[in-house]
Design an enzyme around this catalytic site. Structure first.
Site, PDB file in Angstrom:
ATOM      1  N   CYS A 107      -7.410 -15.143  20.014  1.00 12.89           N
ATOM      2  CA  CYS A 107      -6.393 -15.368  21.037  1.00 12.89           C
ATOM      3  C   CYS A 107      -6.238 -16.841  21.377  1.00 12.89           C
ATOM      4  CB  CYS A 107      -6.678 -14.540  22.285  1.00 12.89           C
ATOM      5  SG  CYS A 107      -8.224 -14.965  23.087  1.00 12.89           S
ATOM      6  N   ARG A 113      11.527 -41.501 -12.841  1.00 15.13           N
ATOM      7  CA  ARG A 113      11.543 -40.866 -11.519  1.00 15.13           C
ATOM      8  C   ARG A 113      10.232 -40.171 -11.211  1.00 15.13           C
ATOM      9  NH1 ARG A 113      17.134 -38.931 -10.037  1.00 15.13           N
ATOM     10  NH2 ARG A 113      18.446 -39.666 -11.711  1.00 15.13           N
ATOM     11  N   ARG A 161      15.944 -27.318  -8.051  1.00 16.00           N
ATOM     12  CA  ARG A 161      14.744 -26.950  -7.292  1.00 16.00           C
ATOM     13  C   ARG A 161      15.153 -25.928  -6.239  1.00 16.00           C
ATOM     14  NH1 ARG A 161      14.301 -32.845  -4.375  1.00 16.00           N
ATOM     15  NH2 ARG A 161      16.294 -32.701  -3.323  1.00 16.00           N
ATOM     16  N   MET A 190       9.291 -41.107  -2.684  1.00 16.31           N
ATOM     17  CA  MET A 190       8.681 -41.955  -3.706  1.00 16.31           C
ATOM     18  C   MET A 190       9.772 -42.668  -4.488  1.00 16.31           C
ATOM     19  SD  MET A 190       5.541 -39.560  -4.766  1.00 16.31           S
ATOM     20  CE  MET A 190       6.618 -38.196  -4.963  1.00 16.31           C
ATOM     21  N   SER A 220     -13.041 -11.362  20.706  1.00 21.93           N
ATOM     22  CA  SER A 220     -11.791 -12.096  20.492  1.00 21.93           C
ATOM     23  C   SER A 220     -12.142 -13.581  20.433  1.00 21.93           C
ATOM     24  CB  SER A 220     -10.810 -11.811  21.638  1.00 21.93           C
ATOM     25  OG  SER A 220      -9.638 -12.564  21.443  1.00 21.93           O
ATOM     26  N   GLY A 279      13.107 -38.272  -1.418  1.00 24.76           N
ATOM     27  CA  GLY A 279      13.285 -39.676  -1.050  1.00 24.76           C
ATOM     28  C   GLY A 279      12.006 -40.417  -0.718  1.00 24.76           C
ATOM     29  N   TYR A 290      -6.730  -8.282  14.539  1.00 27.40           N
ATOM     30  CA  TYR A 290      -5.446  -8.737  15.093  1.00 27.40           C
ATOM     31  C   TYR A 290      -5.463 -10.225  15.386  1.00 27.40           C
ATOM     32  CZ  TYR A 290      -7.671  -8.738  19.716  1.00 27.40           C
ATOM     33  OH  TYR A 290      -8.492  -8.994  20.777  1.00 27.40           O
ATOM     34  N   HIS A 325      19.965 -38.079   3.370  1.00 30.52           N
ATOM     35  CA  HIS A 325      18.560 -38.095   3.749  1.00 30.52           C
ATOM     36  C   HIS A 325      18.356 -37.454   5.118  1.00 30.52           C
ATOM     37  CE1 HIS A 325      15.013 -39.995   5.623  1.00 30.52           C
ATOM     38  NE2 HIS A 325      14.482 -39.735   4.451  1.00 30.52           N
ATOM     39  N   ARG A 369      -4.565 -14.045  30.859  1.00 30.42           N
ATOM     40  CA  ARG A 369      -5.440 -14.960  31.610  1.00 30.42           C
ATOM     41  C   ARG A 369      -5.245 -14.630  33.087  1.00 30.42           C
ATOM     42  NH1 ARG A 369      -3.442 -18.619  27.208  1.00 30.42           N
ATOM     43  NH2 ARG A 369      -5.233 -19.701  26.315  1.00 30.42           N
ATOM     44  N   GLU A 388     -16.243 -17.944  21.983  1.00 30.49           N
ATOM     45  CA  GLU A 388     -15.642 -19.274  22.088  1.00 30.49           C
ATOM     46  C   GLU A 388     -16.688 -20.368  22.326  1.00 30.49           C
ATOM     47  OE1 GLU A 388     -12.843 -19.387  25.355  1.00 30.49           O
ATOM     48  OE2 GLU A 388     -14.050 -18.030  26.578  1.00 30.49           O
ATOM     49  N   LYS A 402      10.049 -31.304 -10.508  1.00 27.15           N
ATOM     50  CA  LYS A 402      11.184 -31.781 -11.289  1.00 27.15           C
ATOM     51  C   LYS A 402      10.913 -31.618 -12.785  1.00 27.15           C
ATOM     52  CE  LYS A 402      13.289 -35.356  -9.766  1.00 27.15           C
ATOM     53  NZ  LYS A 402      13.571 -36.699  -9.304  1.00 27.15           N
ATOM     54  N   ASN A 453      -9.578 -22.162  21.025  1.00 31.99           N
ATOM     55  CA  ASN A 453      -9.342 -23.437  21.722  1.00 31.99           C
ATOM     56  C   ASN A 453     -10.688 -24.025  22.143  1.00 31.99           C
ATOM     57  OD1 ASN A 453      -6.636 -22.740  21.521  1.00 31.99           O
ATOM     58  ND2 ASN A 453      -6.560 -21.856  23.568  1.00 31.99           N
ATOM     59  N   ASP A 454     -11.459 -23.195  22.835  1.00 35.75           N
ATOM     60  CA  ASP A 454     -12.775 -23.682  23.252  1.00 35.75           C
ATOM     61  C   ASP A 454     -13.729 -23.799  22.073  1.00 35.75           C
ATOM     62  OD1 ASP A 454     -12.913 -24.279  26.073  1.00 35.75           O
ATOM     63  OD2 ASP A 454     -12.334 -22.188  26.390  1.00 35.75           O
ATOM     64  N   ARG A 463      -8.623 -10.675  30.699  1.00 40.31           N
ATOM     65  CA  ARG A 463      -9.829 -11.499  30.755  1.00 40.31           C
ATOM     66  C   ARG A 463     -10.189 -11.781  32.212  1.00 40.31           C
ATOM     67  NH1 ARG A 463      -9.502 -17.418  28.314  1.00 40.31           N
ATOM     68  NH2 ARG A 463      -8.362 -17.786  30.240  1.00 40.31           N
TER      69      ARG A 463
HETATM   70  C1  PEP Z   1      -9.572 -20.204  23.997  1.00 44.33           C
HETATM   71  O1  PEP Z   1     -10.462 -20.907  24.428  1.00 44.33           O
HETATM   72  O2  PEP Z   1      -9.207 -20.220  22.815  1.00 44.33           O
HETATM   73  C2  PEP Z   1      -8.825 -19.312  24.893  1.00 44.33           C
HETATM   74  C3  PEP Z   1      -7.926 -18.476  24.410  1.00 44.33           C
HETATM   75  O3  PEP Z   1      -9.037 -19.433  26.212  1.00 44.33           O
HETATM   76  P1  PEP Z   1      -8.460 -20.612  27.125  1.00 44.33           P
HETATM   77  O4  PEP Z   1      -7.443 -21.351  26.314  1.00 44.33           O
HETATM   78  O5  PEP Z   1      -7.871 -19.939  28.298  1.00 44.33           O
HETATM   79  O6  PEP Z   1      -9.684 -21.403  27.425  1.00 44.33           O
HETATM   80 MG    MG Z   2     -11.346 -20.462  26.354  1.00 43.14          MG
END
Ligand code: PEP
Ligand code: MG
Length: 907
Positions: free
Chosen positions: A865, A100, A355, A111, A798, A109, A885, A472, A596, A779, A31, A802-803, A652
């Site tokens: 992945c 303000r 803004r 603050m 790759s 909205g 990638y 709002h 998978r 992983e 602002k 997640n793991d 995989r």
């Molecule tokens: C991961 O672990 O990131 C993964 C892609 O394999 P999954 O989720 O199948 O364990």
């Molecule tokens: Mg995994």
């Protein structure tokens, strides 16, 4: 560009000049920076000054303003007095100011704001002599209420009760019907409320008012609403807010004054042309609060909602003309759609704020492609701005109007597009509580306030009875990408009794009832309604609509093309079936980064064969059972190769713990025993033997293939024979076999040897070969730390983030809901690390793995992945790591394409 001097604490604007400009958002907040820019452009901005954001952070630590700051503030007020010819704290022409907040990132909205500051009985009398007694008293009572609420935390309902009591005494309904004498009564009661609640009399010293308000605005950076908003919107806590002190202008001097907000283009669908609303005889906060339903600025919009003749354009053509000129100037200057706040005092227009407009995904695509077509910005500027996640809204389902089974219950304003169905919740708390039980919720409110933010977040959609497109509810829902309808005036909401009735209808609805809202058209429907695929998907995936009939799909395709031209990262998809692969390809996937393969095992006929594999103690029997699965796998892989022709398909090998395939119900156990000619006891004891306390850290991933190489062999055979057969059809097959959960190079070496032996055998027999690359997932932290060794055996990596997140943080990915949301709430992690990469922890391991892997094998291809492959900030991080990638679920592919382009442009 103005110079940012870190020691400077106060920045002036007004009178055609300013210390700051639009480049100084971090220091002055959005602002303050834009007020500076507008003043420099010569636009009519009431003069004022900005206290810079470092003061807020310092206040957060010391809980006091720095020494000498108020002396500087006094000097700054002196400049405003000189520019306006008014005097702060006294007559004959008193200066009132607004105080303000304004952070670098807009937090609508969240603050606090105090208006009409500098008021006391003496000032009020002087103002009354100049501008009318009623107006002065109304400003005075508004000030006491706002100051009491914001600075001393007195609940609004205390003041409202006092106001209602006076209205009752005088027998009037509207506030506007109270005359000056009645307002005197209100003021006296407000002062009593203040005294009763704080134990002090109301501060009539304007300098004390100013100091305490500045402190309150700095303190509001840390209020719960603001903190929650920052968590949800991933805004860092260490930005701080600036404070803007600005001369008041009055939209409430009479019916020939007013205040409003507007967008230089429609923020809902991106249509060209100004879109705004105003309230006659009102102050700024009245519009955003959604308490009175505002009147359109443009005549055509007013006519469309039965307000013909009342628009700003019709009632105040001169102000309207000036406003349109300002809008064009601002949009051209910023090169993007602006959201502005204005006030007019009779014949004089003032700009209070500008803004960049928050918009729906639909509006982002339309406005950016239009601005490029108009020659105002370049394609790269356009794609740099579009929030990547806003594309999710464009791909979201909407109400199938051809199948809508009932006529709408009511009609409101279409504030946030997309359709949603859910049970009614009347409060944000109820919405949050039931949504946590996986019950889809529509939050139904008279209007929303920043206190409702958690309920809005939890709900599928939001419906309000009051408010305009800038209320709002509308602004917040649009930011969250939720379907939203506002201003649905036929609704009668009884929050206390939890009932919803509709004007002219006998229907009484409650929390158990389901409604559907169509935020694209504004229709509210009873019950669950058929919801249809997005227009973009109809064009790109279903191919039921030609692009020529969908300007939205055309804009989407343009933005995707520009993104593809800019990005360096390849975008693949995680797909297990040919159908998923088809969708992803239509959305631009350049290959499959993760199939998978175990997901192909779960269909009835296959799972039985798999169960026999697991139960057999003899390799010979296991091989026989696997032979039953092989043809299915081969067919599935052939489907994937055909869809992805010419693009890589990474398959995989088996990953989940074996016992996931085992039967659980008595019935299934008996059936399996019968089939395999085992006793029920044998089946049970095998299940018991396979049970693990920590299956995620147990016998899964490559550990299965190492102890049961025949499983890996079968899969390698299915992949290679599928590749041979599809290649024979003339299709270019790019197959990759990926070994999961490798922690030690020897694991990969063993699995690779099995795969290669199988491929050699098969290719020998066939007399032909296809090139199949063999790589691994990274992983397990040990794999990342020994990536150089692992790269000796891997043609690609790759990241399975997640793991990798689970094992690096020591947080179970399946049980993270137990405490992680609290951790995020407390700021221990700023984001859920399973959604957005923990860059300093997991990211560091990734960096090591990329560096050491490529040192060993310079041509090593590296991708990701895990779920993070579709999260924009994680995609940005992958770009900076130099990955080849990212791979994500099909519907996130467009988001990843745009995020990858944004990362490349940011270089
Ligand atoms: C991961 O672990 O990131 C993964 C892609 O394999 P999954 O989720 O199948 O364990
Ligand atoms: Mg995994």
């Amino acid at each position: 560009m103005a110079a940012a001097d870190q020691a400077k604490r106060i920045y002036h604007f007004g009178g055609g000049t300013a210390d700051g400009d639009e480049t100084m958002k971090a220091l002055l907040g959005g602002k303050g920076a834009n007020l500076g820019a507008m003043a420099r452009m010569g636009l009519p901005v009431p003069p004022g000054f900005t206290l810079a954001t470092p003061l807020c952070l310092a206040y957060g630590v010391s809980k006091a303003l720095p020494h000498g700051l108020m002396d500087d503030v006094r000097k700054a007020i002196g400049k405003v007095e000189a520019l306006t010819g008014k005097t702060f704290g006294k007559g004959p022409d008193p200066l009132l100011v607004s105080v303000r907040s304004g952070a670098a990132v807009s937090m609508p909205g969240m603050m606090d704001t105090v208006l009409n500051l500098g008021m006391n009985p003496e000032v009020s009398a002087a103002l009354g002599a100049l501008a009318g007694e009623r107006f002065a008293k109304d400003s005075e009572r508004r000030f006491i209420q706002m100051f009491g609420n914001v600075v001393d935390g007195i609940e609004g309902k205390n003041f409202e009760a006092a106001l209602d009591a006076v209205k009752h005494d005088k027998g009037v309904i509207e506030d506007t019907a109270l005359d000056a004498a009645a307002l005197d009564d209100v003021i006296a009661r407000y002062r009593e409320v203040y005294q009763a609640e704080t134990g002090r009399s109301f501060p009539d010293d304007p300098w004390e008012q100013l100091q305490r308000s500045i402190e309150a605005v700095f303190a509001s950076w840390g209020n719960i609403r603001a903190v929650t908003y920052r968590r949800i919107n991933q805004i860092p806590d260490d930005l701080g807010t600036a404070v803007n002190v600005q001369a008041m202008v009055y939209g409430n001097l009479g019916d020939d004054c007013g205040t409003g907000v507007g967008f230089t283009r429609n923020p809902s669908n991106g249509a060209k042309g100004f879109y705004g609303e105003f309230l006659p005889n009102a102050q700024g906060e009245d519009v955003v609060a959604g308490i009175r339903t505002p009147i359109p600025v443009k005549a055509a919009q007013a006519a469309a909602v039965d307000l013909a003749g009342l628009s700003l354009e019709e009632r105040h053509p001169q102000i309207h003309g000036e406003l349109m000129a300002v809008a064009t100037k601002l949009e051209d200057f910023y090169g993007d759609v602006q959201d502005l706040e204005f006030t007019f005092e009779r014949d004089t227009l003032y700009l209070l704020q500008t803004r960049t407009a928050k918009r729906t995904g639909h509006a982002w695509l339309m406005t950016q492609t239009d601005l490029v077509a108009e020659g105002k910005i370049t394609p790269n500027q356009a794609i740099a701005r579009i929030p990547a996640t806003s594309l999710a809204q464009v791909l979201a389902p909407s109400l199938d109007t051809s199948a809508a089974s009932s006529k709408p219950l009511a009609q409101g304003l279409n504030a946030g597009p997309g359709a949603a169905t859910g049970r009614i919740a009347f409060t944000a708390d109820d919405a949050e509580a039931r949504a946590a039980l996986d019950i889809p919720i529509i939050l139904v409110r008279e209007d929303t306030t920043p206190e409702d933010i958690h309920g809005m977040h939890a709900a599928q959609g939001i419906l309000t009875a009051r408010g305009g497109l800038t209320s709002h509810a509308a602004v917040v829902a649009r930011g969250m990408g939720k379907p939203c309808i506002v201003g649905c005036s036929a609704l009668r909401i009884d929050e206390a009794n939890e009932t919803l009735t509709i004007e002219d209808s006998d229907l009484v609805l409650g929390p158990g009832d389901t409604i559907t809202i169509d935020g694209t058209t504004g229709a509210v429907l009873l019950g669950e309604q058929a919801i249809t695929t997005s227009e973009v998907l109809q064009v790109l995936v279903d191919r039921t609509l030609p692009e020529s009939e969908s300007p939205l799909a055309a804009a989407f395709n343009k933005v995707m093309k520009w993104s593809d031209d800019a990005r360096k990262l390849e975008v693949r998809t995680n797909a297990d079936t040919p159908n998923d692969a088809l969708v992803a390809r239509a959305l631009g996937a350049e290959g499959i980064g993760l199939c998978r393969s175990e997901h192909m095992f779960f269909e009835t006929d296959r799972i039985l064969a798999m169960r026999r594999v697991i139960l057999s103690s003899k390799k010979r029997h296991r091989e026989a059972a696997l032979a039953g699965i092989e043809p299915f796998q081969k067919e599935d892989f052939k489907g994937l190769f055909r869809v992805m022709r010419g693009k890589p398909v990474t398959i995989r090998t088996l990953d989940p713990p074996l016992h996931e395939f085992l039967p659980h119900s008595e019935e299934d156990i008996k059936a399996l025993a019968r089939q395999g000619r085992w006793s029920v006891e044998q089946v049970r004891s095998r299940i018991a033997a396979l049970r693990e306390s920590n299956p995620m850290l147990g016998h899964r991933g490559c550990r299965l293939g190492i102890l049961y190489p025949e499983i890996t062999r079968m899969q390698a055979r299915a992949i290679a024979s599928a590749a041979l057969e599809v290649a024979a059809e003339g299709v270019d097959v790019q197959a990759e076999i990926m070994i999961p959960l490798v922690g030690h190079v020897r694991e990969l070496a063993l699995q690779r040897a099995e795969v290669e032996a199988e491929l050699d055998e098969l290719f020998e027999k066939a007399g032909r070969r296809v090139n199949i690359r063999i790589g691994t997932m990274i992983e397990i932290p040990r794999a990342a730390l020994t990536a150089g060794e692992i790269a000796t055996e891997a043609q690609f990596f790759s990241f399975g983030t997640n793991d990798l997140t689970q094992m690096t943080l020591g947080v179970s990915r399946d049980d993270a809901g137990t405490f992680l949301p609290d951790y995020v709430g407390m700021g221990i992690y700023t984001m859920d690390p399973f959604v957005s990469l923990d860059q300093s922890g997991v990211g560091r391991l990734m960096r090591i793995a990329v560096r050491e892997g490529r040192k060993e094998r310079p041509a090593l291809k590296v991708g990701i992945c895990g779920e993070h492959g579709g999260d924009p900030s994680s995609v940005g991080f992958c770009h900076t790591l130099g990955l080849n990638y990212v791979s994500c679920s099909p519907y996130r592919v467009p988001i990843a394409r745009l995020a990858a382009a944004q990362a490349a442009l940011a270089d």
